[in-house]
Every structure is written in structure tokens, then in C-alpha cells.
Write an enzyme that holds these catalytic residues in place. Structure first.
Site, PDB file in Angstrom:
ATOM      1  N   SER A 105     -31.078 -24.252 -31.636  1.00 12.93           N
ATOM      2  CA  SER A 105     -31.780 -22.964 -31.586  1.00 12.93           C
ATOM      3  C   SER A 105     -31.507 -22.165 -32.844  1.00 12.93           C
ATOM      4  O   SER A 105     -30.408 -22.224 -33.397  1.00 12.93           O
ATOM      5  CB  SER A 105     -31.303 -22.170 -30.365  1.00 12.93           C
ATOM      6  OG  SER A 105     -31.806 -20.851 -30.379  1.00 12.93           O
ATOM      7  N   ILE A 135     -41.148 -22.733 -27.966  1.00 12.97           N
ATOM      8  CA  ILE A 135     -41.875 -23.420 -26.906  1.00 12.97           C
ATOM      9  C   ILE A 135     -42.932 -22.478 -26.339  1.00 12.97           C
ATOM     10  O   ILE A 135     -42.625 -21.409 -25.824  1.00 12.97           O
ATOM     11  CB  ILE A 135     -40.928 -23.883 -25.780  1.00 12.97           C
ATOM     12  CG1 ILE A 135     -39.943 -24.931 -26.309  1.00 12.97           C
ATOM     13  CG2 ILE A 135     -41.709 -24.411 -24.589  1.00 12.97           C
ATOM     14  CD1 ILE A 135     -40.595 -26.241 -26.712  1.00 12.97           C
ATOM     15  N   SER A 144     -36.445 -22.260 -28.935  1.00 14.10           N
ATOM     16  CA  SER A 144     -37.169 -21.644 -30.056  1.00 14.10           C
ATOM     17  C   SER A 144     -38.566 -22.238 -30.225  1.00 14.10           C
ATOM     18  O   SER A 144     -38.720 -23.407 -30.605  1.00 14.10           O
ATOM     19  CB  SER A 144     -36.419 -21.754 -31.395  1.00 14.10           C
ATOM     20  OG  SER A 144     -35.159 -21.095 -31.326  1.00 14.10           O
ATOM     21  N   HIS A 170     -32.185 -18.834 -32.552  1.00 15.71           N
ATOM     22  CA  HIS A 170     -32.223 -17.528 -31.903  1.00 15.71           C
ATOM     23  C   HIS A 170     -33.617 -16.896 -32.038  1.00 15.71           C
ATOM     24  O   HIS A 170     -33.752 -15.685 -32.227  1.00 15.71           O
ATOM     25  CB  HIS A 170     -31.162 -16.586 -32.476  1.00 15.71           C
ATOM     26  CG  HIS A 170     -30.632 -15.598 -31.480  1.00 15.71           C
ATOM     27  ND1 HIS A 170     -29.474 -15.800 -30.769  1.00 15.71           N
ATOM     28  CD2 HIS A 170     -31.122 -14.413 -31.044  1.00 15.71           C
ATOM     29  CE1 HIS A 170     -29.265 -14.776 -29.957  1.00 15.71           C
ATOM     30  NE2 HIS A 170     -30.254 -13.926 -30.109  1.00 15.71           N
ATOM     31  N   ARG A 225     -39.861 -16.123 -25.008  1.00 22.44           N
ATOM     32  CA  ARG A 225     -40.845 -15.065 -25.211  1.00 22.44           C
ATOM     33  C   ARG A 225     -42.061 -15.140 -24.272  1.00 22.44           C
ATOM     34  O   ARG A 225     -42.483 -14.097 -23.757  1.00 22.44           O
ATOM     35  CB  ARG A 225     -41.310 -15.076 -26.671  1.00 22.44           C
ATOM     36  CG  ARG A 225     -40.317 -14.444 -27.646  1.00 22.44           C
ATOM     37  CD  ARG A 225     -40.926 -14.331 -29.043  1.00 22.44           C
ATOM     38  NE  ARG A 225     -40.069 -13.625 -29.961  1.00 22.44           N
ATOM     39  CZ  ARG A 225     -39.269 -14.193 -30.862  1.00 22.44           C
ATOM     40  NH1 ARG A 225     -39.195 -15.509 -30.910  1.00 22.44           N
ATOM     41  NH2 ARG A 225     -38.536 -13.463 -31.681  1.00 22.44           N
TER      42      ARG A 225
END
Length: 342
Positions: free
Chosen positions: A227, A263, A261, A229, A284
Site C-alpha cells: 500500500s 481498487i 490502493s 496509503h 475510497r
């Protein structure tokens, strides 16, 4: 084609547990700024659809509230690692006692990044007490604060925010040797999130570096999450998917590699799984759904991603998660990827 893929099996095994899909809800902090349903609502709907919920330390709901809301649903705990060992141990004990099965330790956020948009608006919700619920509700932290200030965190919001945030996002990194403390006080799987190289490259980038992945193996952790972040910690960070195959190759089957991260779709999931990840984290998109439609909006987003994964697997001739492997992907370079000679 012409394979028996009309019924797909999305189940995966992670750390000895079988999960219905390879999708986990990524840890996202301060969820009350998106919707009043916040972490309790999102964890509730994740439980309904069988998606493991990863609770962020920077939460606007307590460990205990999320455990109650998610019921029998699978849940993991993400640790922003305090500098004070007593706080760390107390958080781990609370998480264990409330049914959180896997510990996710974020390594790349021991200090908040340079975030111009937040700086422009002087926006740090923690200093208004938002996102500190887990820390302020911790009995060890409350006892320390009471002795120092002769008040509760709720009575001295700024001071309590400075005390908690200053300890969690202290600007001081932990070392590999400190993993021993976590292993001593956590008897379940430990997963490291945000593996990064610490020395300066020719080009300043953040790398989920294979050497760090090997060190994770040496120090006895159970998994890592590749990741960056979500691109929020270091401008110019290399894409997580770019590093995934190299990290998978470096660690082999010695630990479980998960992916975070970027997807957004079912095909994104297939790509990550095919490149060696055992499961993926979605962040997100679910939070956008939460912001627009509360917990039911987040639920619909996650259900849509799962439906997309299921349908895309069938259309790709993949019957189960084991069928997502390197034979399913090719690296394609398009004209727009090549620099012009002009």
C-alpha cells in the site's frame, strides 16, 4: 472460454479463516465527517454482506461500539502505533477482548504527510477532538491525562488532542525490533501495512520494498499489505500494483500478501489477485457511498464491486479465486505510455 464458470466461488482463506470474498473494507479514519452513520453503520453493513471490517485507530466510534454494531461479522483492528507502550498494550487488549481477529499495523504514518489542501484550510479534525474516540476512551490514556491535567479529555479538548495525536503521530518511527512488543501482547495474526524503503533513491519515491518484505518474514509477522496509503503520504509514491509482483516473489509463501490502493472495479481485483495478492482492501469507493447515502450507500457500493468481480470472473473464464493467477494477465504498453521523441 467453454469452461464451467456459470457458478463462481469467491471464497478465500486468510490466516486460517475462510472468508466469503477476497474483499476487505480498508481502514479509513474519521468517518463521521462523511456521514453520521460513521464506523458503526459501515461495520454493520459489512457484517451483513460478509466483508471483513478493518477499524482505524483514528475512529469517531469506539472499539466497543464497532464490535457491538458488527455483531458476528469478521473484524480486524488497524493500529496507528503509539510511542507509549502502555497505550499500545491497552489498545491491543481492548481489540482482542472485543473480537477483533487480525492486527493491521500501519507503518507509513508515524507523522502526517505534507498535505497542501489540509494546510490551506488549517484542517486537522483531531485537534477538535474528532477522530480521537478510541484514544480518549482508553482507560490508560484517561488515567494519564487526569493525573497530568486534573481534567478529562472532554473538558480540555485541545490539550487532550495534543497529547493523543502527539503520541500516535509523533514523528518518531518504530523499529523492527519493536515488533516483539506486538507479538508479546497480540496472539492473533499480525499484518504490516505500508512497507516502505527508508533510504533516498536516485528519484525520491516511496517504495514498498522487497527488502522490507523479507525483514517482515524474519521478524515473524503473518502478512503484509502492499500500500502507498492511497497516495496521501508521499507525493510521487510508486504505484502499489507496480511493486506487487516483486514483493510477492520476494516473500513466496512465507507470509500472506494483501493489496491496497486504487481498487475500484471487479477487474482491478482480478488483476491484483493474479499478480499474487491473496485479498484486496477497498477504501475510497465505499466511503464515497457512505458520504452520499450513509451505510446503505456504502453497502450498495461494496455489493456492486462484489457483483462486478463475480461477473468479470465468469466472463474471463475464471471459476474460483485460485484461477486468478499470472496466466490471466499481460502487461500491455499503449502508445500514450511511450514518451515522444519530439
Amino acid at each position: 472460454m467453454l469452461r464451467a464458470t456459470s457458478q463462481r466461488d469467491l471464497r478465500v482463506e486468510l490466516f486460517g479463516e475462510t472468508y466469503e470474498t477476497p474483499v476487505l473494507m480498508a481502514p479509513v479514519g474519521v468517518q463521521s465527517i462523511f456521514h453520521e452513520d460513521k464506523e458503526t453503520g459501515l461495520s454493520e453493513v459489512c457484517a451483513e454482506i460478509g466483508v471483513p471490517y478493518i477499524l482505524s485507530t483514528a475512529s469517531t466510534s469506539s472499539i466497543e461500539e464497532v464490535a457491538k454494531a458488527s455483531g458476528n461479522g469478521p473484524r480486524w483492528f488497524q493500529l496507528y502505533w503509539p510511542q507509549t507502550d502502555a497505550y499500545t498494550i491497552s489498545l491491543l487488549n481492548r481489540a482482542k477482548n472485543n473480537g477483533f481477529k487480525v492486527l493491521v499495523v500501519t507503518l507509513d504514518t508515524w507523522a502526517l504527510a505534507w498535505r497542501p489542501a489540509d494546510l490551506d484550510h488549517a484542517y486537522v479534525p483531531f485537534f477538535k477532538g474528532v477522530g480521537n474516540k478510541i484514544g480518549w476512551g482508553d482507560p490508560v490514556f484517561r488515567e494519564h491525562f487526569q493525573k497530568k491535567y486534573e481534567a478529562t479529555p472532554e473538558e480540555k479538548i485541545l490539550e487532550a488532542s495534543q497529547e493523543w495525536v502527539g503520541d500516535v503521530f509523533s514523528g518518531a518511527a518504530h523499529s523492527w525490533e519493536d515488533i516483539a512488543l506486538l507479538k508479546k501482547h497480540w496472539d492473533g495474526p499480525i499484518v504490516l501495512k505500508g512497507i516502505q524503503k527508508r533510504d533516498i533513491e536516485t528519484v525520491l519515491i516511496s517504495r514498498k520494498h522487497p527488502d522490507d518484505a523479507r525483514l517482515a518474514v524474519e521478524h515473524g509477522v503473518d502478512g503484509i499489505i502492499v500500500s502507498n496509503h492511497g497516495g496521501r503520504q508521499l507525493d510521487g509514491a510508486v504505484g502499489s500494483l507496480e511493486m506487487l509482483p516483486e514483493i510477492v516473489e520476494a516473500v513466496g509463501d512465507r507470509l500472506t500478501v494483501l493489496f491496497d490502493s486504487g481498487i475500484r472495479t471487479g477487474v482491478d481485483i482480478i488483476k491484483a489477485l493474479s499478480l499474487g495478492a491473496k485479498a484486496v482492501l477497498v477504501g475510497r469507493p465505499a466511503i464515497y457511498g457512505l458520504a452520499v447515502g450513509g451505510k446503505q450507500g456504502a453497502k450498495q457500493v461494496l455489493q456492486g464491486i462484489l457483483a462486478d468481480l463475480d461477473q468479470s470472473m465468469g466472463l474471463s473464464g475464471i471459476a474460483n479465486i485460485e484461477g486468478c493467477n499470472m496466466s490471466m494477465v499481460r502487461r500491455c504498453q499503449y502508445a500514450g505510455d511511450v514518451k515522444s521523441s519530439n
